[in-house]
Design a protein around this motif. Structure first.
Motif, PDB file in Angstrom:
ATOM      1  N   GLN A 503       0.890  -1.285   0.160  1.00 21.26           N
ATOM      2  CA  GLN A 503       0.131   0.221  -0.098  1.00 21.26           C
ATOM      3  C   GLN A 503       0.900   1.227  -0.033  1.00 21.26           C
ATOM      4  N   GLU A 504       0.640   2.264  -0.994  1.00 21.37           N
ATOM      5  CA  GLU A 504       1.373   3.246  -0.934  1.00 21.37           C
ATOM      6  C   GLU A 504       0.800   4.331  -0.071  1.00 21.37           C
ATOM      7  N   ILE A 505      -0.502   4.185   0.095  1.00 19.42           N
ATOM      8  CA  ILE A 505      -1.443   5.066   0.901  1.00 19.42           C
ATOM      9  C   ILE A 505      -1.817   4.389   1.997  1.00 19.42           C
ATOM     10  N   SER A 506      -1.833   4.477   3.180  1.00 20.64           N
ATOM     11  CA  SER A 506      -2.339   3.704   4.378  1.00 20.64           C
ATOM     12  C   SER A 506      -3.654   3.998   4.519  1.00 20.64           C
ATOM     13  N   ASP A 507      -4.470   2.921   5.177  1.00 30.90           N
ATOM     14  CA  ASP A 507      -5.925   3.137   5.421  1.00 30.90           C
ATOM     15  C   ASP A 507      -6.235   4.356   6.143  1.00 30.90           C
ATOM     16  N   TRP A 508      -5.330   4.639   7.093  1.00 35.84           N
ATOM     17  CA  TRP A 508      -5.582   5.928   7.815  1.00 35.84           C
ATOM     18  C   TRP A 508      -5.490   7.164   6.858  1.00 35.84           C
ATOM     19  N   GLU A 509      -4.651   7.211   5.881  1.00 27.62           N
ATOM     20  CA  GLU A 509      -4.602   8.434   5.183  1.00 27.62           C
ATOM     21  C   GLU A 509      -5.832   8.498   4.184  1.00 27.62           C
ATOM     22  N   LYS A 510      -6.417   7.463   3.714  1.00 28.52           N
ATOM     23  CA  LYS A 510      -7.446   7.222   2.835  1.00 28.52           C
ATOM     24  C   LYS A 510      -8.733   7.828   3.489  1.00 28.52           C
ATOM     25  N   TYR A 511      -8.901   7.417   4.879  1.00 32.98           N
ATOM     26  CA  TYR A 511      -9.921   7.804   5.559  1.00 32.98           C
ATOM     27  C   TYR A 511      -9.996   9.329   5.791  1.00 32.98           C
ATOM     28  N   ALA A 512      -8.703   9.688   6.232  1.00 33.45           N
ATOM     29  CA  ALA A 512      -8.368  11.148   6.655  1.00 33.45           C
ATOM     30  C   ALA A 512      -8.629  12.178   5.389  1.00 33.45           C
ATOM     31  N   ALA A 513      -8.310  11.585   4.236  1.00 32.87           N
ATOM     32  CA  ALA A 513      -8.455  12.364   3.065  1.00 32.87           C
ATOM     33  C   ALA A 513     -10.247  12.501   2.528  1.00 32.87           C
ATOM     34  N   GLU A 514     -10.814  11.265   2.780  1.00 31.34           N
ATOM     35  CA  GLU A 514     -12.164  11.089   2.451  1.00 31.34           C
ATOM     36  C   GLU A 514     -13.009  12.018   3.290  1.00 31.34           C
ATOM     37  N   GLU A 515     -12.759  11.926   4.724  1.00 29.01           N
ATOM     38  CA  GLU A 515     -13.604  12.809   5.744  1.00 29.01           C
ATOM     39  C   GLU A 515     -13.216  14.233   5.664  1.00 29.01           C
ATOM     40  N   TYR A 516     -12.168  14.599   5.188  1.00 29.97           N
ATOM     41  CA  TYR A 516     -11.762  15.999   4.945  1.00 29.97           C
ATOM     42  C   TYR A 516     -12.496  16.530   3.889  1.00 29.97           C
ATOM     43  N   ASP A 517     -12.618  15.917   2.833  1.00 28.58           N
ATOM     44  CA  ASP A 517     -13.524  16.277   1.816  1.00 28.58           C
ATOM     45  C   ASP A 517     -15.026  16.627   2.175  1.00 28.58           C
ATOM     46  N   ILE A 518     -15.782  15.514   2.989  1.00 28.92           N
ATOM     47  CA  ILE A 518     -16.923  15.553   3.137  1.00 28.92           C
ATOM     48  C   ILE A 518     -17.020  16.614   4.292  1.00 28.92           C
ATOM     49  N   LEU A 519     -16.190  17.010   5.281  1.00 27.49           N
ATOM     50  CA  LEU A 519     -16.207  18.061   6.146  1.00 27.49           C
ATOM     51  C   LEU A 519     -16.357  19.324   5.327  1.00 27.49           C
ATOM     52  N   VAL A 520     -15.536  19.568   4.419  1.00 30.74           N
ATOM     53  CA  VAL A 520     -15.451  20.738   3.537  1.00 30.74           C
ATOM     54  C   VAL A 520     -16.682  21.057   2.891  1.00 30.74           C
ATOM     55  N   ALA A 521     -17.100  19.809   2.097  1.00 25.21           N
ATOM     56  CA  ALA A 521     -18.346  20.136   1.432  1.00 25.21           C
ATOM     57  C   ALA A 521     -19.624  20.559   2.409  1.00 25.21           C
ATOM     58  N   GLU A 522     -19.614  19.959   3.636  1.00 30.50           N
ATOM     59  CA  GLU A 522     -20.685  20.181   4.559  1.00 30.50           C
ATOM     60  C   GLU A 522     -20.542  21.742   4.969  1.00 30.50           C
ATOM     61  N   GLU A 523     -19.393  22.144   4.984  1.00 33.29           N
ATOM     62  CA  GLU A 523     -19.152  23.755   5.495  1.00 33.29           C
ATOM     63  C   GLU A 523     -19.446  24.443   4.441  1.00 33.29           C
ATOM     64  N   ALA A 524     -19.034  23.960   3.206  1.00 30.74           N
ATOM     65  CA  ALA A 524     -19.485  24.813   1.924  1.00 30.74           C
ATOM     66  C   ALA A 524     -21.009  25.007   1.912  1.00 30.74           C
ATOM     67  N   ALA A 525     -21.718  23.951   2.249  1.00 29.89           N
ATOM     68  CA  ALA A 525     -23.248  23.853   1.783  1.00 29.89           C
ATOM     69  C   ALA A 525     -23.934  24.974   3.089  1.00 29.89           C
ATOM     70  N   THR A 526     -23.401  24.943   4.089  1.00 20.48           N
ATOM     71  CA  THR A 526     -23.985  25.711   5.270  1.00 20.48           C
ATOM     72  C   THR A 526     -23.507  27.066   5.484  1.00 20.48           C
ATOM     73  N   ASP A 527     -22.577  27.625   4.589  1.00 22.19           N
ATOM     74  CA  ASP A 527     -21.797  28.794   4.818  1.00 22.19           C
ATOM     75  C   ASP A 527     -22.619  30.009   4.273  1.00 22.19           C
ATOM     76  N   GLN A 528     -22.799  30.812   5.405  1.00 17.12           N
ATOM     77  CA  GLN A 528     -23.555  32.021   5.205  1.00 17.12           C
ATOM     78  C   GLN A 528     -22.967  33.499   4.869  1.00 17.12           C
ATOM     79  N   TRP A 529     -21.634  33.295   5.522  1.00 18.98           N
ATOM     80  CA  TRP A 529     -21.031  34.701   5.230  1.00 18.98           C
ATOM     81  C   TRP A 529     -20.507  35.013   4.099  1.00 18.98           C
ATOM     82  N   ASN A 530     -20.446  33.907   3.179  1.00 23.81           N
ATOM     83  CA  ASN A 530     -20.012  33.853   1.741  1.00 23.81           C
ATOM     84  C   ASN A 530     -21.319  34.369   0.855  1.00 23.81           C
ATOM     85  N   ASP A 531     -22.698  34.400   1.570  1.00 25.16           N
ATOM     86  CA  ASP A 531     -23.729  34.389   0.705  1.00 25.16           C
ATOM     87  C   ASP A 531     -24.455  35.686   0.938  1.00 25.16           C
ATOM     88  N   GLY A 532     -23.778  36.573   1.794  1.00 22.16           N
ATOM     89  CA  GLY A 532     -24.271  37.982   1.616  1.00 22.16           C
ATOM     90  C   GLY A 532     -24.970  38.149   3.361  1.00 22.16           C
TER      91      GLY A 532
END
Length: 579
Positions: A503-532
């Motif tokens: 494995q070039e990428i460990s299971d932990w690194e895969k998990y962290a990358a996927e969860e980070y993308d999910i958290l960023v997407a959730e924050e982008a969906a609920t972001d208010q200060w960027n919408d006026g």
């Protein structure tokens, strides 16, 4: 042991340690392998050329004699300079050999001429231990002769560039380079020379400190431990890393967005320290020795801090994205936000995927160090870092040891069939609640034994699980229902095909990358200060917005979840994280 009795060092333990150290030397192993090869070759020659009917005892005697002579000839050269005929009398002695008193020389009467003859005194060579080359170097093996004066002269020229030949913490980068050290050793160099007390380091004080290190420490691991350790110690504890990591947070360009969010500094530093001890402290002692540091890749990662501007590329210890994921997962479970969670909180992780019996084992103290787990039934954020990394990557040595400790109920160093059945019972109950027919324990046991292939019948040892390439499947079967079902849905041949793949990428690194993308997407969906709606933000949201601004300047699509700014700093006791 009676109260107050002081433990005494055991000499045999130290001798065994030195012997194993000598035995692990490459030259020793080559000599022993060559001896074994020559012994085997001699045996084959004698069997092929001897008379099968006669001389069996003679061949056996010659073989043993030649084998012993082979070993003696190969081992005497690096050990002593005495001639071969005197080797038998050069065994190490408990005390130095003293000259015999001539008045006590024993005599014997000859049967021929009855003349008294004086026994000739043989001069014994020095014991072997006096001629064994040094092989134990706790502070590193001395290499070629280092010109200390030239190094000191280079340092003095560097200090001459500073006002009054005094270097501040900001100047220590140049000093670190003059010492041929990585850039981010500047903090430890500054604090070890006493700069924390005065705010600067004089050239005379630094030269005295560095000269002593060069004379006593011979590799980077020994030097780094000496710079960080407390006086009188030869190891590093968790608190020793705080000044070093605080300097990394303050000066690394990949963490510049954290400068105005100082409340997150302690959380990030705590996370990195736990990851360091998780990977480096293989003895689970809470103390990192020179040998452990030497065997790890931590110092290589410290050197990469200078070359890599993106801190997230250093995924083994320093990644901010990994800290972000760990802290967000902890925050979701910590409902009262006191930075401690109890069994009910941890049970909610991943939608109650982990069994209650395993949760109880985690809080039993099998894998936690602090007193909170036993006294108040809670674990700290530092303990959660170990839990989450072990939960998401069950293939690393530390994670295998983590879960093995939890499953070993009686602490006998082996998993019995009773212990496996104890954890599997709850898995069956969960499957029944989900209207899924569970596999009988006997059938499940056969699968797991076929998977692990234990060396001893009736028990599974830690060594067995470390040899197994699918240790994650074994552990998930007994206490993680979601991952167990995922493994069951996969083709068993697909699982076994993945055993030999590196494995070039460990299971932990895969998990962290996927969860980070999910958290960023959730924050982008609920972001208010960027919408006026920036005008409706309260004071806490404004503070969060400043952090987001720095983060977005670095990576426009990455933002931080809003609930991170709700930490009550007054309730956070940083020192308790290291209990």
């Amino acid at each position: 042991m009676s109260h107050g009795k002081v433990l005494q060092p055991v000499l045999k333990m130290k001798v065994d340690e030195l012997f194993l150290c000598w035995l692990s030397q490459p030259a020793t192993q080559l000599a022993l392998k060559d001896c074994l090869r020559r012994i085997k070759d001699e045996e084959k020659v004698e069997i092929a050329g001897g008379n099968p009917g006669n001389g069996k005892n003679e061949r056996f005697s010659n073989k043993n004699f030649n084998s012993k002579q082979c070993i003696l000839e190969d081992t005497k050269l690096p050990l002593c300079l005495s001639p071969p005929q005197q080797l038998s009398s050069t065994l190490p002695l408990a005390t130095p050999v003293s000259q015999r008193n001539p008045s006590h020389i024993r005599t014997r009467r000859s049967s021929g001429n009855r003349a008294i003859q004086t026994k000739k005194e043989e001069t014994l060579p020095p014991s072997l231990s006096q001629n064994i080359p040094t092989f134990y170097f706790p502070r590193g093996c001395p290499k070629e002769k280092v010109n200390i004066d030239a190094v000191i002269a280079k340092i003095e020229r560097t200090f001459s560039e500073f006002p009054k030949e005094r270097a501040t913490l900001e100047d220590m980068g140049k000093v670190a380079k003059a010492c041929d050290c990585p850039l981010y050793w500047k903090g430890p160099l500054f604090y070890c020379a006493g700069g924390e007390r005065t705010g600067y380091v004089s050239v005379h004080k630094f030269v005295a400190m560095w000269r002593k290190i060069l004379q006593t420490c011979y590799d980077d691991a020994a030097k780094f431990v000496h710079l960080l350790m407390n006086p009188g110690c030869n190891y590093l504890v968790q608190e020793d890393f705080i000044p070093f990591l605080q300097d990394v947070v303050n000066s690394h360009p990949g963490l510049s967005f954290l400068k105005e969010a100082s409340e997150f500094h302690s959380r990030y530093i705590t996370t990195v320290i736990q990851r360091i001890f998780y990977t480096v402290n293989r003895s689970w002692s809470g103390k990192i020795t020179c040998n452990e540091l030497r065997k790890s890749n931590f110092l290589q990662n410290v050197a990469l801090l200078e070359e890599e501007a993106d801190i997230n590329q250093l995924t083994e210890y320093f990644s901010y994205e990994h800290f972000y994921v760990i802290y967000c997962k902890f925050w979701e479970l910590d409902t009262d936000h006191d930075l401690y969670i109890d069994q009910k909180d941890l049970a909610r992780h991943n939608d109650h995927a982990i069994s209650n019996r395993m949760i109880e084992r985690i809080f039993s103290g099998a894998v936690t160090r602090g007193r909170k787990a036993q006294k108040d039934g809670k674990i700290s954020y530092a303990d959660f870092v170990w839990f989450l990394i072990s939960e998401e990557d069950k293939k690393t040595p530390t994670s295998i040891e983590y879960w093995f400790r939890c499953m070993d109920l009686d602490g006998d160093g082996a998993l019995s069939m009773y212990e496996l059945e104890y954890f599997y019972e709850e898995q069956c109950q969960k499957l029944d609640n989900m209207a899924i027919e569970p596999l009988p324990f006997e059938d499940c046991l056969c699968q797991m034994l076929d998977l692990v292939k234990p060396q001893h019948e009736g028990k599974i040892t830690l060594h067995d699980l470390k040899r197994c390439k699918l240790s994650n499947v074994f552990f998930d079967t007994f206490f993680n229902i979601e991952k167990y079902l995922d493994h069951e849905q996969k083709d068993q041949f697909m699982l076994r095909d993945g055993e030999g793949e590196s494995q070039e990428i460990s299971d932990w690194e895969k998990y962290a990358a996927e969860e980070y993308d999910i958290l960023v997407a959730e924050e982008a969906a609920t972001d208010q200060w960027n919408d006026g709606y920036e005008a409706e933000l309260n004071a806490v949201d404004h503070q969060k917005a400043n952090v987001l601004k720095y983060q977005m300047e670095k990576r426009p699509l990455f933002e931080m979840p809003s609930h991170l700014a709700d930490v009550d700093l007054d309730e956070y006791d940083y020192e308790e994280d290291f209990e």
